[in-house]
Design an enzyme around this catalytic site. Structure first.
Site, PDB file in Angstrom:
ATOM      1  N   ARG A  93       0.750  -1.337   0.076  1.00 45.35           N
ATOM      2  CA  ARG A  93       0.071   0.077  -0.103  1.00 45.35           C
ATOM      3  C   ARG A  93       0.926   1.348  -0.082  1.00 45.35           C
ATOM      4  NH1 ARG A  93      -2.925  -2.909   3.738  1.00 45.35           N
ATOM      5  NH2 ARG A  93      -4.792  -4.236   2.641  1.00 45.35           N
TER       6      ARG A  93
ATOM      7  N   LYS B 195       2.781  11.647 -11.183  1.00 45.53           N
ATOM      8  CA  LYS B 195       1.932  10.704 -11.996  1.00 45.53           C
ATOM      9  C   LYS B 195       2.789   9.459 -12.268  1.00 45.53           C
ATOM     10  CE  LYS B 195      -0.709  13.563 -14.982  1.00 45.53           C
ATOM     11  NZ  LYS B 195      -1.323  13.883 -16.332  1.00 45.53           N
TER      12      LYS B 195
ATOM     13  N   GLU C 139      10.114  19.174 -25.105  1.00 44.06           N
ATOM     14  CA  GLU C 139       9.289  19.473 -23.723  1.00 44.06           C
ATOM     15  C   GLU C 139       9.523  20.674 -23.092  1.00 44.06           C
ATOM     16  OE1 GLU C 139       6.360  17.842 -23.192  1.00 44.06           O
ATOM     17  OE2 GLU C 139       6.685  15.708 -23.725  1.00 44.06           O
TER      18      GLU C 139
ATOM     19  N   LYS D 111       7.089  23.166 -14.563  1.00 37.16           N
ATOM     20  CA  LYS D 111       6.131  22.256 -14.333  1.00 37.16           C
ATOM     21  C   LYS D 111       5.915  22.143 -12.988  1.00 37.16           C
ATOM     22  CE  LYS D 111       4.903  17.312 -15.124  1.00 37.16           C
ATOM     23  NZ  LYS D 111       5.084  15.949 -15.708  1.00 37.16           N
TER      24      LYS D 111
ATOM     25  N   GLU E  54      -4.850  17.562 -12.130  1.00 33.48           N
ATOM     26  CA  GLU E  54      -5.520  17.933 -13.552  1.00 33.48           C
ATOM     27  C   GLU E  54      -6.637  18.281 -13.512  1.00 33.48           C
ATOM     28  OE1 GLU E  54      -3.240  15.701 -16.351  1.00 33.48           O
ATOM     29  OE2 GLU E  54      -4.558  16.314 -17.834  1.00 33.48           O
TER      30      GLU E  54
ATOM     31  N   ARG F   8      -3.275  22.554 -14.950  1.00 33.94           N
ATOM     32  CA  ARG F   8      -2.259  21.406 -15.475  1.00 33.94           C
ATOM     33  C   ARG F   8      -2.507  21.050 -16.996  1.00 33.94           C
ATOM     34  NH1 ARG F   8       0.108  16.501 -11.735  1.00 33.94           N
ATOM     35  NH2 ARG F   8       1.467  15.816 -13.297  1.00 33.94           N
TER      36      ARG F   8
ATOM     37  N   ASN G 115      -0.305  19.936 -21.556  1.00 34.16           N
ATOM     38  CA  ASN G 115      -0.586  19.415 -22.702  1.00 34.16           C
ATOM     39  C   ASN G 115      -0.442  19.827 -24.184  1.00 34.16           C
ATOM     40  OD1 ASN G 115      -0.839  16.818 -21.364  1.00 34.16           O
ATOM     41  ND2 ASN G 115      -3.336  17.335 -20.858  1.00 34.16           N
TER      42      ASN G 115
ATOM     43  N   HIS H 283       0.255  18.071 -27.282  1.00 37.25           N
ATOM     44  CA  HIS H 283      -0.247  16.579 -27.189  1.00 37.25           C
ATOM     45  C   HIS H 283      -1.428  16.048 -27.630  1.00 37.25           C
ATOM     46  CE1 HIS H 283       3.319  17.216 -24.459  1.00 37.25           C
ATOM     47  NE2 HIS H 283       3.299  15.984 -23.959  1.00 37.25           N
TER      48      HIS H 283
ATOM     49  N   HIS I 183      -0.199  12.986 -29.325  1.00 39.12           N
ATOM     50  CA  HIS I 183      -0.799  11.434 -29.017  1.00 39.12           C
ATOM     51  C   HIS I 183      -1.457  10.938 -30.349  1.00 39.12           C
ATOM     52  CE1 HIS I 183      -0.725  12.295 -24.581  1.00 39.12           C
ATOM     53  NE2 HIS I 183       0.272  11.926 -24.575  1.00 39.12           N
TER      54      HIS I 183
ATOM     55  N   HIS J 226       8.262  10.064 -28.201  1.00 40.80           N
ATOM     56  CA  HIS J 226       7.296  11.172 -27.707  1.00 40.80           C
ATOM     57  C   HIS J 226       7.361  12.514 -27.932  1.00 40.80           C
ATOM     58  CE1 HIS J 226       4.091  12.552 -25.306  1.00 40.80           C
ATOM     59  NE2 HIS J 226       5.083  13.046 -24.437  1.00 40.80           N
TER      60      HIS J 226
HETATM   61  N1  LIG Z   1       4.534  10.674 -15.579  1.00 37.39           N
HETATM   62  C1  LIG Z   1       4.723  11.618 -16.275  1.00 37.39           C
HETATM   63  O1  LIG Z   1       4.351  12.550 -15.901  1.00 37.39           O
HETATM   64  C2  LIG Z   1       5.266  11.337 -17.622  1.00 37.39           C
HETATM   65  C3  LIG Z   1       5.370  12.366 -18.360  1.00 37.39           C
HETATM   66  C4  LIG Z   1       6.001  12.364 -19.693  1.00 37.39           C
HETATM   67  C5  LIG Z   1       6.439  10.899 -20.120  1.00 37.39           C
HETATM   68  N2  LIG Z   1       5.957   9.817 -19.304  1.00 37.39           N
HETATM   69  C6  LIG Z   1       6.418   8.602 -19.720  1.00 37.39           C
HETATM   70  O2  LIG Z   1       8.044   8.449 -19.903  1.00 37.39           O
HETATM   71  C7  LIG Z   1       8.234   7.497 -20.824  1.00 37.39           C
HETATM   72  C8  LIG Z   1       9.134   7.932 -21.631  1.00 37.39           C
HETATM   73  O3  LIG Z   1      10.310   7.996 -21.132  1.00 37.39           O
HETATM   74  P1  LIG Z   1      11.765   8.509 -21.943  1.00 37.39           P
HETATM   75  O4  LIG Z   1      11.386   9.456 -22.975  1.00 37.39           O
HETATM   76  O5  LIG Z   1      12.751   8.835 -20.618  1.00 37.39           O
HETATM   77  O6  LIG Z   1      12.241   6.974 -22.570  1.00 37.39           O
HETATM   78  P2  LIG Z   1      12.610   5.693 -21.682  1.00 37.39           P
HETATM   79  O7  LIG Z   1      12.507   5.534 -20.352  1.00 37.39           O
HETATM   80  O8  LIG Z   1      12.079   4.532 -22.742  1.00 37.39           O
HETATM   81  O9  LIG Z   1      14.238   5.685 -22.120  1.00 37.39           O
HETATM   82  C9  LIG Z   1      14.870   5.880 -23.625  1.00 37.39           C
HETATM   83  C10 LIG Z   1      15.752   4.964 -23.736  1.00 37.39           C
HETATM   84  O10 LIG Z   1      17.095   5.868 -23.334  1.00 37.39           O
HETATM   85  C11 LIG Z   1      17.738   4.690 -22.572  1.00 37.39           C
HETATM   86  N3  LIG Z   1      18.626   5.434 -21.499  1.00 37.39           N
HETATM   87  C12 LIG Z   1      17.957   6.179 -20.432  1.00 37.39           C
HETATM   88  N4  LIG Z   1      18.986   6.710 -19.898  1.00 37.39           N
HETATM   89  C13 LIG Z   1      20.159   6.796 -20.603  1.00 37.39           C
HETATM   90  C14 LIG Z   1      21.380   7.275 -20.382  1.00 37.39           C
HETATM   91  N5  LIG Z   1      21.600   8.021 -19.297  1.00 37.39           N
HETATM   92  N6  LIG Z   1      22.324   6.943 -21.363  1.00 37.39           N
HETATM   93  C15 LIG Z   1      22.091   5.813 -22.002  1.00 37.39           C
HETATM   94  N7  LIG Z   1      20.582   5.254 -22.479  1.00 37.39           N
HETATM   95  C16 LIG Z   1      19.730   5.775 -21.653  1.00 37.39           C
HETATM   96  C17 LIG Z   1      16.734   3.846 -21.892  1.00 37.39           C
HETATM   97  O11 LIG Z   1      17.356   2.630 -21.521  1.00 37.39           O
HETATM   98  C18 LIG Z   1      15.812   3.831 -23.211  1.00 37.39           C
HETATM   99  O12 LIG Z   1      16.312   2.542 -24.016  1.00 37.39           O
HETATM  100  C19 LIG Z   1       6.768   7.042 -21.661  1.00 37.39           C
HETATM  101  O13 LIG Z   1       6.445   5.917 -21.076  1.00 37.39           O
HETATM  102  C20 LIG Z   1       5.908   8.140 -21.030  1.00 37.39           C
HETATM  103  O14 LIG Z   1       4.636   7.699 -20.932  1.00 37.39           O
HETATM  104  C21 LIG Z   1       5.680   9.705 -17.998  1.00 37.39           C
HETATM  105 ZN   LIG Z   2       4.999  14.917 -23.249  1.00 41.09          ZN
END
Ligand SMILES: NC(=O)c1ccc[n+]([C@@H]2O[C@H](COP(=O)([O-])OP(=O)(O)OC[C@H]3O[C@@H](n4cnc5c(N)ncnc54)[C@H](O)[C@@H]3O)[C@@H](O)[C@H]2O)c1
Ligand SMILES: [Zn+2]
Length: 352
Positions: free
Chosen positions: A106, A128, A170, A212, A222, A226, A230, A233, A237, A250
């Site tokens: 939990r 999130k 972003e 942010k 949101e 918030r 987007n 987006h 999306h 993304h």
């Molecule tokens: N929670 C939120 O508010 C929020 C906001 C935006 C996006 N997201 C989520 O984030 C995710 C995308 O995240 P991302 O863009 O960081 O991609 P990711 O986590 O897939 O990482 C991208 C790639 O880079 C590699 N990598 C990471 N750090 C590295 C480093 N320092 N050196 C070498 N390689 C490295 C990873 O292994 C992966 O292959 C999505 O699932 C999205 O839904 C969440």
């Molecule tokens: Zn985004």
């Protein structure tokens, strides 16, 4: 939330300061590739190295099945309610790690150590967390705030160029919706930023996080403000969905989405023609964006704005000048179609 250099090597005392004392059992969720690059620095300040949990890279592992496996691994390694989890990786590791911490017995405390540009400026801020379902992305999750976030600029040194550029979109978004000075800084310092000059990166990261965090603090769940986060987006999306999340990162899809949103803004006069040109130039400055060939109808359908939905409310974020944005609910199908067509022409001309 701390952004800077040399954080990784000094994590343990920093975490201790942030949460009072270091728990007996500390777990780190990461991916094998990141661990291979950075384990030594990560572990340097811990008396006892944390228990390592692995998540393979890719959206396809951002699942309930991974969360179940990881909770069981934690139990077998002696985790309890007093344990701490550190999510050390990109947004996927952060979202899964945060959700794991939210549901394990939990809820246990967790700390984010984001390693991609996107996760440093965006996903690690705001609380999130969640995972995907076969029916769609991020459909199961929870709001669970990390106890601390340490964004180390040094770890970006191994990040692939394309990931860096996608993440910077972003920050451009952050500037357009809330921070004119950030827009100007990114216009004037592209070569330092893309050359990963630590001072330049730190400046952009700090400004993006500030933006942010400021918005999220006013509207954590949101319900209103918030939503301006987007910008780009709605169409972004839709592009991701229409290309099954395979063609673009993304941030790249969001960039095309911002180009569409800016177009609507220009047509409505919420931004001038000169501001429109300036924003588009800024986005291309951090490109090139990968080319995209899609039928307009496909993108429009994916925004949820297909014919069945014409009467429904469709929220859209539009720029209001540079450094401000607003949410509108009255974008007409014709406006959307014109914007998507414009964007797809530009995207078709783009080079990979
Ligand atoms: N929670 C939120 O508010 C929020 C906001 C935006 C996006 N997201 C989520 O984030 C995710 C995308 O995240 P991302 O863009 O960081 O991609 P990711 O986590 O897939 O990482 C991208 C790639 O880079 C590699 N990598 C990471 N750090 C590295 C480093 N320092 N050196 C070498 N390689 C490295 C990873 O292994 C992966 O292959 C999505 O699932 C999205 O839904 C969440
Ligand atoms: Zn985004």
């Amino acid at each position: 939330m701390i952004a800077g250099s040399g954080l990784l090597e000094t994590l343990a005392p920093r975490i201790e300061r942030a949460i009072g004392r270091l728990p007996r059992r500390v777990f780190v969720l990461t991916s094998p590739a990141i661990w291979a690059l950075w384990a030594e620095q990560f572990c340097a300040s811990f008396r006892e190295p944390p228990v390592t949990l692995f998540l393979q890279p890719g959206e396809k592992y951002k699942t309930m099945a991974s969360v179940e496996r990881l909770t069981r691994e934690m139990l077998r390694a002696g985790a309890d309610r007093g344990s701490l989890l550190i999510a050390f990786g990109g947004g996927i590791v952060g979202d899964v790690g945060g959700f794991l911490a939210a549901v394990f017995m939990r809820g246990i405390p967790y700390v984010q150590v984001p390693t991609t540009f996107l996760s440093q400026v965006d996903s690690s801020v705001g609380g999130k967390t969640g995972v995907n379902l076969p029916e769609g992305k991020n459909l199961v999750g929870s709001f669970h705030q990390p106890r601390a976030v340490f964004a180390d600029i040094g770890v970006l040194g191994t990040l692939p160029e394309r990931e860096l550029k996608a993440g910077l979109m972003e920050s451009i978004k952050a500037g357009i919706i809330r921070d004119r000075a950030l827009v100007r800084y990114m216009e004037e310092n592209a070569s330092a930023i893309l050359g990963r000059d630590p001072k330049a990166l730190e400046k952009v990261i700090a400004a993006s996080i500030r933006m942010k965090a400021g918005v999220v603090n006013k509207d954590e769940r949101e319900t209103g403000l918030r939503m301006i986060l987007n910008l780009g987006h709605t169409v972004g999306h839709a592009i991701e969905q229409a290309t099954r999340y395979k063609a673009l990162l993304h941030g790249e899809a969001v960039a095309w989405g911002m180009i569409a949103a800016n177009y609507i803004g220009r047509k409505r006069g919420t931004i001038s023609a000169a501001q429109f040109d300036r924003l588009e130039r800024l986005i291309y400055l951090y490109g090139p964006l990968p080319a995209l060939t899609l039928r307009p109808a496909r993108v429009i359908a994916a925004t949820g704005a297909d014919k069945k939905n014409v009467g429904g409310v469709r929220r859209f974020v539009l720029p209001l000048g540079i450094g401000d944005a607003g949410v509108v609910e009255d974008v007409t199908p014709a406006e959307l179609e014109a914007a998507v067509r414009y964007m797809l022409v530009r995207a078709g001309e783009s080079r990979r």
